[in-house]
Write a protein that holds these residues in place. Structure first.
Motif, PDB file in Angstrom:
ATOM      1  N   UNK A  30      -3.173  -2.289  42.653  1.00 40.27           N
ATOM      2  CA  UNK A  30      -2.491  -1.081  42.212  1.00 40.27           C
ATOM      3  C   UNK A  30      -3.290  -0.562  41.028  1.00 40.27           C
ATOM      4  N   UNK A  31      -3.732   0.700  41.102  1.00 44.23           N
ATOM      5  CA  UNK A  31      -4.555   1.252  40.029  1.00 44.23           C
ATOM      6  C   UNK A  31      -4.301   2.743  39.866  1.00 44.23           C
ATOM      7  N   UNK A  32      -4.638   3.235  38.686  1.00 45.46           N
ATOM      8  CA  UNK A  32      -4.561   4.673  38.461  1.00 45.46           C
ATOM      9  C   UNK A  32      -5.694   5.288  39.259  1.00 45.46           C
ATOM     10  N   UNK A  33      -5.336   6.207  40.136  1.00 43.58           N
ATOM     11  CA  UNK A  33      -6.331   6.811  41.014  1.00 43.58           C
ATOM     12  C   UNK A  33      -7.267   7.707  40.207  1.00 43.58           C
ATOM     13  N   UNK A  44      -6.293   1.614  34.601  1.00 44.11           N
ATOM     14  CA  UNK A  44      -5.292   0.576  34.809  1.00 44.11           C
ATOM     15  C   UNK A  44      -5.467   0.010  36.203  1.00 44.11           C
ATOM     16  N   UNK A  45      -5.581  -1.300  36.313  1.00 44.05           N
ATOM     17  CA  UNK A  45      -5.661  -1.945  37.629  1.00 44.05           C
ATOM     18  C   UNK A  45      -5.018  -3.326  37.543  1.00 44.05           C
ATOM     19  N   UNK A  46      -4.232  -3.648  38.545  1.00 49.61           N
ATOM     20  CA  UNK A  46      -3.574  -4.952  38.651  1.00 49.61           C
ATOM     21  C   UNK A  46      -3.725  -5.457  40.073  1.00 49.61           C
ATOM     22  N   UNK A  47      -3.658  -6.777  40.228  1.00 54.38           N
ATOM     23  CA  UNK A  47      -3.946  -7.399  41.515  1.00 54.38           C
ATOM     24  C   UNK A  47      -2.946  -8.498  41.822  1.00 54.38           C
ATOM     25  N   UNK A  48      -2.760  -8.740  43.124  1.00 57.44           N
ATOM     26  CA  UNK A  48      -1.982  -9.881  43.605  1.00 57.44           C
ATOM     27  C   UNK A  48      -2.538 -10.274  44.960  1.00 57.44           C
ATOM     28  N   UNK A  49      -2.489 -11.554  45.251  1.00 58.20           N
ATOM     29  CA  UNK A  49      -2.933 -12.034  46.558  1.00 58.20           C
ATOM     30  C   UNK A  49      -1.738 -12.185  47.481  1.00 58.20           C
ATOM     31  N   UNK A  50      -1.878 -11.652  48.672  1.00 54.27           N
ATOM     32  CA  UNK A  50      -0.864 -11.747  49.716  1.00 54.27           C
ATOM     33  C   UNK A  50      -1.291 -12.856  50.663  1.00 54.27           C
ATOM     34  N   UNK A  51      -0.463 -13.869  50.790  1.00 54.61           N
ATOM     35  CA  UNK A  51      -0.806 -15.033  51.593  1.00 54.61           C
ATOM     36  C   UNK A  51      -0.395 -14.859  53.058  1.00 54.61           C
ATOM     37  N   UNK A  52      -0.924 -15.765  53.894  1.00 56.88           N
ATOM     38  CA  UNK A  52      -0.486 -15.799  55.291  1.00 56.88           C
ATOM     39  C   UNK A  52       1.005 -16.073  55.314  1.00 56.88           C
ATOM     40  N   UNK A  53       1.646 -15.671  56.376  1.00 49.80           N
ATOM     41  CA  UNK A  53       3.091 -15.826  56.469  1.00 49.80           C
ATOM     42  C   UNK A  53       3.513 -17.301  56.392  1.00 49.80           C
ATOM     43  N   UNK A  54       2.645 -18.224  56.844  1.00 47.96           N
ATOM     44  CA  UNK A  54       3.006 -19.645  56.805  1.00 47.96           C
ATOM     45  C   UNK A  54       2.617 -20.320  55.489  1.00 47.96           C
ATOM     46  N   UNK A  55       1.885 -19.624  54.605  1.00 47.16           N
ATOM     47  CA  UNK A  55       1.504 -20.164  53.296  1.00 47.16           C
ATOM     48  C   UNK A  55       2.676 -20.079  52.324  1.00 47.16           C
ATOM     49  N   UNK A  56       2.619 -20.867  51.234  1.00 49.10           N
ATOM     50  CA  UNK A  56       3.612 -20.674  50.172  1.00 49.10           C
ATOM     51  C   UNK A  56       3.545 -19.231  49.680  1.00 49.10           C
ATOM     52  N   UNK A 112      -1.455  -9.130  38.229  1.00 43.57           N
ATOM     53  CA  UNK A 112      -2.198  -9.510  37.028  1.00 43.57           C
ATOM     54  C   UNK A 112      -3.412  -8.615  36.834  1.00 43.57           C
ATOM     55  N   UNK A 113      -3.786  -8.385  35.586  1.00 39.79           N
ATOM     56  CA  UNK A 113      -5.041  -7.704  35.297  1.00 39.79           C
ATOM     57  C   UNK A 113      -6.155  -8.737  35.398  1.00 39.79           C
ATOM     58  N   UNK A 114      -7.387  -8.290  35.451  1.00 37.93           N
ATOM     59  CA  UNK A 114      -8.513  -9.234  35.517  1.00 37.93           C
ATOM     60  C   UNK A 114      -8.554 -10.116  34.272  1.00 37.93           C
TER      61      UNK A 114
END
Length: 178
Positions: free
Chosen positions: A121-124, A137-149, A159-161
């Motif tokens: 998610x970032x300011x375009x 502004x930029x923030x990140x998150x990892x999306x896991x496989x459906x079977x992962x925690x 989170x920011x870098x």
């Protein structure tokens, strides 16, 4: 056994504490101007739901993008942000801050549930405010496989870098940098 119970309880409490997502960054050109974006992100089987509240200026455009990880990347390395996603985007969405500083909830179709992704998610276009200051502004998150925690039914923290580096820095790296 007693210590294992204490450790598991501590980890569980830390995980529960991460249910509220707070974005916070300073403007690059003007460090005295602070913008924040509070968001709650929920991962469902077929959707990614992002709710936002912000003090960003009205008409600021936020870009939300999703990039896949290579199939051969290890779960632990992705969770610790030790690898980068592929340089392709499978989904791009934008949302605009309204005149009251509100952002409509964003519902994104979840890409292939059997793959892992990074959501940004970032300011375009690093929008410029009325006083000609750029907002970066930029923030990140990892999306896991459906079977992962955390692959389904999870509230996730973006989170920011800088936060990623601080959170996942090893004690040996901290000594070198400190």
């Amino acid at each position: 056994m007693k210590y294992l119970s204490i450790i598991l309880l501590s980890v569980f409490c830390l995980l529960l504490g991460g249910c509220r997502v707070i974005f916070f960054e300073e403007s690059v050109e003007n460090p005295n101007t602070k913008y924040k974006l509070d968001a709650k992100v929920y991962i469902k089987r077929a959707n990614i739901i992002i709710r936002n509240k912000t003090n960003l200026p009205p008409k600021t455009e936020l870009a939300i993008s999703i990039q896949p990880y290579s199939e051969n990347q290890l779960l632990g390395k992705i969770q610790a942000y030790k690898v980068e996603p592929q340089n392709e985007k499978v989904n791009n969405t934008t949302v605009i801050v309204d005149e009251k500083g509100k952002v409509e909830p964003v519902v994104i179709d979840r890409p292939d549930p059997s793959k892992r992704y990074r959501i940004e998610v970032s300011v375009k276009n690093e929008d410029t405010t009325e006083d000609n200051n750029k907002i970066s502004l930029a923030k990140y998150i990892n999306l896991m496989k459906i079977e992962d925690p955390d692959g389904i039914g999870a509230n996730l923290t973006f989170l920011s870098m800088a936060e990623i580096k601080e959170l996942f820095q090893t004690p040996m790296q901290a000594k070198k940098n400190g």
